[in-house]
Design a protein around this motif. Structure first.
Motif, PDB file in Angstrom:
ATOM      1  N   CYS A  45       0.825  -1.322   0.141  1.00 32.40           N
ATOM      2  CA  CYS A  45       0.089   0.161   0.078  1.00 32.40           C
ATOM      3  C   CYS A  45       0.960   1.321  -0.077  1.00 32.40           C
ATOM      4  O   CYS A  45       0.508   2.330  -0.630  1.00 32.40           O
ATOM      5  CB  CYS A  45      -0.896  -0.280   1.279  1.00 32.40           C
ATOM      6  SG  CYS A  45      -2.252  -1.246   0.804  1.00 32.40           S
ATOM      7  N   TRP A  46       1.970   1.149   0.839  1.00 34.56           N
ATOM      8  CA  TRP A  46       2.852   2.216   0.692  1.00 34.56           C
ATOM      9  C   TRP A  46       3.571   2.548  -0.665  1.00 34.56           C
ATOM     10  O   TRP A  46       3.399   3.736  -1.222  1.00 34.56           O
ATOM     11  CB  TRP A  46       4.034   2.080   1.593  1.00 34.56           C
ATOM     12  CG  TRP A  46       4.989   3.325   1.867  1.00 34.56           C
ATOM     13  CD1 TRP A  46       4.797   4.784   1.729  1.00 34.56           C
ATOM     14  CD2 TRP A  46       6.369   3.181   2.248  1.00 34.56           C
ATOM     15  NE1 TRP A  46       5.927   5.274   1.742  1.00 34.56           N
ATOM     16  CE2 TRP A  46       7.114   4.322   1.981  1.00 34.56           C
ATOM     17  CE3 TRP A  46       7.203   1.939   2.239  1.00 34.56           C
ATOM     18  CZ2 TRP A  46       8.339   4.563   2.198  1.00 34.56           C
ATOM     19  CZ3 TRP A  46       8.484   2.129   2.625  1.00 34.56           C
ATOM     20  CH2 TRP A  46       9.036   3.514   2.474  1.00 34.56           C
ATOM     21  N   TYR A  50       3.491   6.156  -2.935  1.00 30.66           N
ATOM     22  CA  TYR A  50       4.410   6.983  -3.293  1.00 30.66           C
ATOM     23  C   TYR A  50       4.786   6.770  -4.950  1.00 30.66           C
ATOM     24  O   TYR A  50       5.199   7.675  -5.582  1.00 30.66           O
ATOM     25  CB  TYR A  50       5.765   6.672  -2.484  1.00 30.66           C
ATOM     26  CG  TYR A  50       6.511   5.204  -2.804  1.00 30.66           C
ATOM     27  CD1 TYR A  50       7.173   4.978  -4.008  1.00 30.66           C
ATOM     28  CD2 TYR A  50       6.587   4.491  -1.767  1.00 30.66           C
ATOM     29  CE1 TYR A  50       7.818   3.757  -3.994  1.00 30.66           C
ATOM     30  CE2 TYR A  50       7.236   3.204  -1.907  1.00 30.66           C
ATOM     31  CZ  TYR A  50       8.094   2.979  -3.096  1.00 30.66           C
ATOM     32  OH  TYR A  50       8.687   1.574  -3.018  1.00 30.66           O
ATOM     33  N   ASP A  51       4.546   5.447  -5.562  1.00 30.60           N
ATOM     34  CA  ASP A  51       4.716   5.542  -6.964  1.00 30.60           C
ATOM     35  C   ASP A  51       3.417   6.007  -7.620  1.00 30.60           C
ATOM     36  O   ASP A  51       3.766   6.391  -8.641  1.00 30.60           O
ATOM     37  CB  ASP A  51       4.976   4.170  -7.246  1.00 30.60           C
ATOM     38  CG  ASP A  51       5.619   3.859  -8.545  1.00 30.60           C
ATOM     39  OD1 ASP A  51       6.907   4.756  -8.627  1.00 30.60           O
ATOM     40  OD2 ASP A  51       5.178   3.362  -9.330  1.00 30.60           O
ATOM     41  N   THR A  52       2.458   6.139  -7.093  1.00 34.83           N
ATOM     42  CA  THR A  52       1.157   6.933  -7.763  1.00 34.83           C
ATOM     43  C   THR A  52       1.663   8.368  -8.040  1.00 34.83           C
ATOM     44  O   THR A  52       1.489   9.086  -8.784  1.00 34.83           O
ATOM     45  CB  THR A  52       0.065   6.500  -7.328  1.00 34.83           C
ATOM     46  OG1 THR A  52      -0.549   5.300  -7.267  1.00 34.83           O
ATOM     47  CG2 THR A  52      -1.156   7.497  -7.660  1.00 34.83           C
ATOM     48  N   ALA A  84      -7.018   6.191   0.803  1.00 30.81           N
ATOM     49  CA  ALA A  84      -7.252   4.947   1.429  1.00 30.81           C
ATOM     50  C   ALA A  84      -6.340   4.070   1.400  1.00 30.81           C
ATOM     51  O   ALA A  84      -5.912   3.243   2.455  1.00 30.81           O
ATOM     52  CB  ALA A  84      -8.434   4.350   0.165  1.00 30.81           C
ATOM     53  N   PHE A  85      -5.423   4.029   0.583  1.00 30.00           N
ATOM     54  CA  PHE A  85      -3.907   3.129   0.493  1.00 30.00           C
ATOM     55  C   PHE A  85      -3.283   3.536   1.731  1.00 30.00           C
ATOM     56  O   PHE A  85      -2.399   2.688   2.180  1.00 30.00           O
ATOM     57  CB  PHE A  85      -3.204   3.165  -0.793  1.00 30.00           C
ATOM     58  CG  PHE A  85      -3.997   2.403  -2.159  1.00 30.00           C
ATOM     59  CD1 PHE A  85      -4.150   1.173  -1.795  1.00 30.00           C
ATOM     60  CD2 PHE A  85      -4.271   3.012  -3.162  1.00 30.00           C
ATOM     61  CE1 PHE A  85      -4.792   0.416  -2.502  1.00 30.00           C
ATOM     62  CE2 PHE A  85      -4.796   2.357  -3.977  1.00 30.00           C
ATOM     63  CZ  PHE A  85      -4.994   1.134  -4.029  1.00 30.00           C
TER      64      PHE A  85
END
Length: 158
Positions: A45-46, A50-52, A84-85
Motif C-alpha cells: 500500500c505504501w 509513493y509510486d502513484t 485509502a491506501f
C-alpha cells in the motif's frame, strides 16, 4: 506492466517488498503469517502511494504514449485513493507491530509516519511535477520513522 494494466504500481509493490518476507525468514528461520502478511500488505500500500505520486510526473507523456498507470486510472480522484491506501498501510503496519509484540515506542513513530504520509497526500500538487518529485523523495522520512519504531519498539520489549 504499463502496457498491460492501469496498476503497474501494484505490480511494482509485490516484488519491491518481497525482501521483507525474505529478511524475516533469514533472521527468524520461520514465517509468522500474523506478522509478515500485514507488514507485506502495508508495504505494498505504501508503494501504491509513493509510486502513484511519482507517476503523476509522467501522466501527460503516458497519455500521449498510450500507456497506463494508477495516476491515469485514478485521475481527479487520486487523493481519495491515496488516502485509502495510506490508511490501509498504517493500519496494516499497526497490526503487524501489535502481532510482533513491539513495545510502546513503535506507536509514536508509526503516528509520525502516518503524519508524514498524510502531509504528502494532502499537500501534493499532482499537476506540478517538481512537487510530486519532492513528495516522492520525502518518503525517506516515512521509512526512517518506521525503522525507528521497529528498532525502539523491539529494544523496549526486551
Amino acid at each position: 506492466m504499463k502496457r498491460i494494466t492501469y496498476w503497474p504500481q501494484a505490480y511494482l509493490g509485490f516484488p519491491m517488498n518481497w525482501g521483507a518476507i525474505l529478511g524475516w525468514i533469514a533472521i527468524k528461520g520461520s514465517l509468522d503469517y500474523a506478522i509478515i502478511l500485514p507488514m507485506y500488505a502495508g508495504a505494498i500500500c505504501w508503494t501504491l502511494v509513493y509510486d502513484t505520486i511519482y507517476a503523476h510526473q509522467d501522466r501527460k507523456d503516458d497519455l500521449k504514449a498510450g500507456v497506463k498507470s494508477t495516476a491515469i486510472k485514478f485521475g481527479h480522484n487520486t487523493k481519495y485513493w491515496l488516502s485509502a491506501f495510506g490508511a490501509a498501510c498504517i493500519g496494516s503496519l499497526a497490526l503487524s507491530g501489535y502481532n510482533a509484540g513491539l513495545a510502546w515506542p513503535y506507536y509514536p513513530f508509526l503516528a509520525a509516519a502516518a503524519g508524514q504520509l498524510g502531509w504528502q497526500i494532502s499537500g501534493v500538487d499532482l499537476s506540478d511535477g517538481s512537487d510530486c518529485n519532492r513528495k516522492f523523495v520525502s518518503n525517506k522520512w516515512f521509512g526512517a520513522y518506521i525503522f525507528g519504531g521497529i528498532l525502539f519498539g523491539q529494544l523496549a520489549s526486551r
